[in-house]
Design an enzyme around this catalytic site. Structure first.
Site, short mmCIF file in Angstrom:
data_model
loop_
_atom_site.label_atom_id
_atom_site.label_comp_id
_atom_site.label_asym_id
_atom_site.label_seq_id
_atom_site.Cartn_x
_atom_site.Cartn_y
_atom_site.Cartn_z
N HIS A 80 -33.11 -40.30 29.80
CA HIS A 80 -32.96 -40.94 28.72
C HIS A 80 -32.39 -39.98 27.45
CE1 HIS A 80 -36.71 -40.37 26.65
NE2 HIS A 80 -37.19 -41.05 28.27
N ASP A 82 -33.08 -40.57 24.79
CA ASP A 82 -33.45 -40.38 22.54
C ASP A 82 -35.03 -39.28 22.77
OD1 ASP A 82 -34.23 -41.98 24.23
OD2 ASP A 82 -35.45 -43.79 22.75
N GLU A 177 -34.57 -45.20 25.09
CA GLU A 177 -35.15 -45.72 26.02
C GLU A 177 -36.99 -45.65 24.93
OE1 GLU A 177 -38.69 -44.92 28.89
OE2 GLU A 177 -38.00 -43.97 26.79
ZN ZN Z 1 -39.36 -40.72 28.68
#
Ligand code: ZN
Length: 421
Positions: A80, A82, A177
């Site tokens: 992910h 973010d 996420e």
């Molecule tokens: Zn993570």
């Protein structure tokens, strides 16, 4: 196996602020995540991958074709973009502590942020290694930029070593996420894989194949308000009814603050109310559906008791389903875990299966139909200014990915000496 590009990649990714924002209604929640996505897209194209694009919702996709004749499974590698909204990710200045001497690491003097060896027992195995931290003012963002860098270096290695067998690989980097929206706009069709791995875990060797089962119980209490001076036998105070329900919860068990390991919990996390209308929201977590049910039954019985006490009030319930233990799905695909364990062993580490006391994007993907356990990144102290990671552990994670792809390419056959010389 050497990954000379890994440190530079990691450092360049953590410098881009990709903090997600729960309050945002856009998708992805912050534009800055797209800066990282664009950079990754360029790098994937330079490596010669095909079908490289960022879709309208900020998901980055790329394909590395199989390099063997005949049918090949398609394996997704997922991380992910973010970082957690809990701690600042603005202007991350990574510090590289080379040749770690086994003592406390002073991340910063002001504010005083010190990684002490006694609070970080994993540090004791890292003598002589290269430890990376932030500078004490932000998180580092190894969660999950370590996962991204490890996937990128492993893909770069495979793309430049065409002699190493590999299946068809789908690379996928997801936004948001950390705010629970990582899979909201994903379809299995677009991923187009038979199995997946998120690279978003912790200590070297760990493979996470279990998550909690999670529900939210919402109770709305409607009381009766009336002038308090004339309320005798006519008022029902919704606030007090909520308090009565909460008072019935066990004091020494079944809560986040009294459980660990495989024990589940009941966690009231939101309460708002007036005499007339009070809302209570309770998170329920357990590794089994039966355990989840037991906890919900307990809440129902406490609520029923309170309702009988206050016949003027009425209560309504709503159970929202969040996610389920991915183990139930993964049990049907033993290959997915066994190959990961074998890849960890071939990389010279001990595989450790772990249950996450939470959820992952992999849990949602598993229930959508893509079995997706979670592989280690090597990072520690996620979501904090104390976050750290050892470069050598990141290299191991990249090596595990390369070996795992080798195992999938050989269609289930595992050479005792390993696939890769
Ligand atoms: Zn993570």
């Amino acid at each position: 196996m050497k990954f000379p590009d890994l440190l530079e990649r990691f450092i360049s990714y953590v410098k881009i602020n990709t903090r997600s924002d729960e309050g945002s209604q856009t998708y992805p929640s912050t534009d800055s995540q797209l800066f990282l996505a664009e950079k990754l897209k360029r790098e994937l194209m330079e490596m010669g991958l095909s079908d490289v694009y960022i879709n309208e919702h900020g998901y980055t996709f790329a394909t590395l074709a199989a390099n063997r004749e005949g049918p090949s499974p398609v394996i997704a590698l997922i991380a992910h973009l973010d970082t957690s909204p809990d701690v600042s990710g603005e202007g991350v200045k990574p510090l590289v502590h080379r040749d770690y001497n086994g003592k406390d690491i002073i991340i910063s003097g002001k504010p005083e942020i010190i990684l002490t060896a006694d609070k970080n027992p994993a540090l004791k195995d890292k003598t002589g290694r290269t430890i990376i931290t932030a500078d004490g003012t932000t998180l580092l963002g190894a969660d999950d930029k370590a996962g991204i860098a490890e996937i990128m270096s492993a893909i770069n290695y495979l793309a430049s070593h065409p002699d190493i067998p590999r299946p068809c690989i789908r690379v996928l980097f997801t936004p948001d996420e950390e705010i629970g929206r990582g899979t909201d706009r994903l379809t299995l069709k677009e991923i187009g894989a038979d199995a997946g791995y998120t690279v978003d875990g912790g200590a070297p060797g760990e493979i996470e194949d279990e998550t909690f089962c999670a529900d939210t119980v919402k109770i709305s209490i409607t009381g009766v308000n009336i002038h308090p001076g004339y309320a005798r036998a006519r008022m029902a105070n919704a606030i007090k009814i909520a308090a009565e329900i909460l008072e019935g919860f066990p004091k020494d068990s079944l809560s986040p603050e009294t459980t660990d390991g495989r024990a589940g919990y009941i966690h009231p996390h939101l309460l708002s109310g007036t005499v007339e209308e009070t809302d209570l929201s309770i998170l329920i977590r357990d590794f089994t559906e039966a355990g989840l049910q037991e906890k919900e039954d307990l809440i129902m019985s406490l609520a029923e008791k309170a309702r009988l006490h206050h016949p003027l009030a009425s209560l309504s319930f709503n159970i929202e389903r969040s996610y389920r233990n991915m183990k139930t799905v993964l049990n049907k695909f033993p290959d997915v875990i066994e190959k990961a364990e074998e890849a960890v062993r071939l990389s010279g580490l001990l595989p450790v299966r772990k249950a996450i006391r939470g959820g992952t994007d992999g849990a949602r993907l598993s229930y959508m139909g893509l079995p997706t356990p979670n592989l280690f990144t090597g990072g520690y102290n996620f979501h904090s200014r104390y976050e750290w990671i050892a470069l050598e552990d990141m290299e191991k994670a990249a090596e595990v990915i390369v070996r795992l792809m080798g195992l999938w390419a050989s269609a289930g056959h595992i050479d005792s000496k390993g696939i890769i010389a």
